[in-house]
Enzyme design. Structure first.
Site, short mmCIF file in Angstrom:
data_model
loop_
_atom_site.label_atom_id
_atom_site.label_comp_id
_atom_site.label_asym_id
_atom_site.label_seq_id
_atom_site.Cartn_x
_atom_site.Cartn_y
_atom_site.Cartn_z
N VAL A 213 -33.73 -71.21 38.02
CA VAL A 213 -34.05 -72.64 38.03
C VAL A 213 -33.34 -73.29 39.21
O VAL A 213 -32.12 -73.14 39.34
CB VAL A 213 -33.56 -73.34 36.73
CG1 VAL A 213 -33.83 -74.83 36.77
CG2 VAL A 213 -34.20 -72.71 35.49
N HIS A 214 -34.05 -73.93 40.11
CA HIS A 214 -33.37 -74.65 41.18
C HIS A 214 -34.12 -75.87 41.71
O HIS A 214 -33.58 -76.63 42.51
CB HIS A 214 -33.07 -73.71 42.36
CG HIS A 214 -34.30 -73.40 43.18
ND1 HIS A 214 -35.15 -72.39 42.86
CD2 HIS A 214 -34.80 -73.98 44.29
CE1 HIS A 214 -36.14 -72.34 43.73
NE2 HIS A 214 -35.96 -73.30 44.61
N ARG A 215 -35.36 -76.08 41.26
CA ARG A 215 -36.16 -77.19 41.81
C ARG A 215 -35.49 -78.53 41.53
O ARG A 215 -35.07 -78.79 40.40
CB ARG A 215 -37.52 -77.27 41.13
CG ARG A 215 -38.48 -76.24 41.46
CD ARG A 215 -39.29 -76.50 42.69
NE ARG A 215 -39.57 -75.20 43.18
CZ ARG A 215 -39.51 -74.80 44.43
NH1 ARG A 215 -39.25 -75.66 45.39
NH2 ARG A 215 -39.74 -73.57 44.76
#
Ligand code: UD1
Ligand code: UDP
Length: 371
Positions: A213-215
């Protein structure tokens, strides 16, 4: 500065983020093999931790960048603006025949914009992708970069179709396939079937869910991030979950005070190198991610994927049944989607070309530059 041999043409490649190092590993190789194109690498510094940058240069046999601009952090304007000014200085000195950029990050836009203002033609690898969500920084970066590029190297038929619909001349659109597929074939194949990650983490093949997860739309929205966290905790109650944490996400989870609870239930690990990542992907029962690259890698290894977003640029995989969207709005819906993906399969499709995208890019640039 690179000496220009007789007939040699010079390309300056501007990159700065993890997926760009990975993509460049095969394209830089192809440029070098062409014998006609010399490449000067400019690392903007956007990603700078050793496990977000150096590891890829080391593992994937990339030459060290000739320039390291050491620019990171700050707002989008500050980061992109500083990159624009520094890349311009490099280009004025190097006077390349073309500038090559990848994907949709701030480094991409800065490289393309600096070049076009100096009348240096821009080659954009991974052109034509659209999420149709202008709230994403990536959508803005890719649309603007496409608009000012001379070569739009598209990864999929749909990407080329988007460009045509936007009125881009056919002569500028070069369908080549997805360089990430080249990387998977070339470097992914090096990954040992009984690699070290599973042993280290005490996991069995097909016995865990992998997540990344990084957005910005997930990390910067506490409501969405809390849905992701609750959903993964629910999944972890049934099957082990491995989560290599992007530094951005680690920072937010720490500030929200969620890190301790998570680390008791989930294998939280630092970002890993490409080869370790492929090992984790290949043996996962399912992958839940908001990454672009990881969605495709899931498919390359025929692992079902849940995309933690409202939309995806890689819709071919949704249509083929390998990928499903699970927007982080409701944690039960997300955890049900992840558990439901385990054991599922999609249709056999081949949307990403033949694994020779990098060679096609090198051949086209050599031909058009008269190298
Ligand atoms: C960027 C790209 C995104 C891409 C992603 C790949 C933009 C707008 N976003 O997002 O499109 O999918 O890279 O991973 O260009 N940080 C570190 N160490 C690092 C790198 C980042 O600590 O080595 C932290 C810093 O606090 C930084 C934050 O992560 O401010 C965000 O980094 P940034 O490069 O701005 O965005 P990404 O989320 O990585
Ligand atoms: N990746 C990696 N280590 C990690 C997480 C991802 O090597 O800990 C690789 C992944 O295999 C893929 C690429 O990084 O090749 C995807 O990059 P990322 O998710 O950062 O960005 P995006 O593709 O969304 O732009």
């Amino acid at each position: 500065s690179l000496p220009r041999g007789a007939g040699m043409k010079k390309i300056v490649t501007v990159l700065g983020a993890r997926p760009q190092f990975i993509k460049a590993s095969v394209v830089s190789n192809a440029l070098r093999r062409s014998g006609a194109l010399g490449e000067v690498l400019v690392h903007t510094g956007q990603h700078y931790d050793a496990n977000m940058s150096d590891v890829f240069f080391d593992e994937l046999g990339m030459p060290k960048p000739a320039y390291h601009l050491d620019i990171h952090g700050g707002g989008h304007g500050a980061m992109t603006g500083r990159m624009l000014a520094e890349v311009e200085r490099v280009l004025l000195y190097e006077k390349p025949d073309a500038v090559l950029v990848y994907g949709d990050t701030n480094s991409t836009l800065a490289g393309a914009l600096a070049a076009v203002k100096l009348h240096i033609p821009v080659a954009h690898v991974e052109a034509g992708l659209r999420s149709f969500n202008m709230a994403m920084p990536e959508e803005v970066n890719r649309i603007l970069t496409d608009r000012i590029s001379r070569w739009l190297f598209t990864p999929t038929a749909l990407a080329a179709a988007h460009l045509r619909r936007e009125g881009v001349a056919d002569a500028l659109i070069v369908p080549v396939g997805d360089v990430m597929y080249d990387v998977a074939l070339h470097h992914g194949a090096r990954v040992d079937a009984n690699g070290r990650m599973l042993g280290q983490l005490g996991l069995k093949p097909a016995g865990y869910v992998l997540t990344t997860v990084h957005r910005a739309e997930n990390t910067d929205d506490p409501r969405r991030l809390s849905v992701v966290v609750s959903a993964l905790l629910a999944v972890a109650a049934r099957i082990p979950v491995v989560w290599p944490l992007h530094p951005r996400t680690r920072g937010v989870l720490e500030r929200q005070g969620w890190l301790a609870r998570l680390s008791a239930a989930v294998h939280l690990i630092d970002p890993v190198g490409y080869l370790d990542m492929v090992e984790l992907e290949r043996h996962a029962a399912a992958i839940a991610t908001d990454s672009g690259g990881v969605q495709k890698e899931a498919f390359f290894y025929r692992v079902p994927c849940i995309t933690l977003r409202d939309e995806t640029e890689w819709v071919e995989l949704v249509e083929a049944g390998w990928n499903r969207l699970a927007p982080p709005l409701d944690s039960d819906a997300v955890s049900t989607a992840v558990m439901g993906a385990v054991g599922s399969r999609g249709q056999d499709v081949e949307p990403y070309g033949q694994g020779d995208a990098a060679d096609r890019i090198a051949r086209r640039l050599s031909a058009d530059l008269g190298a």
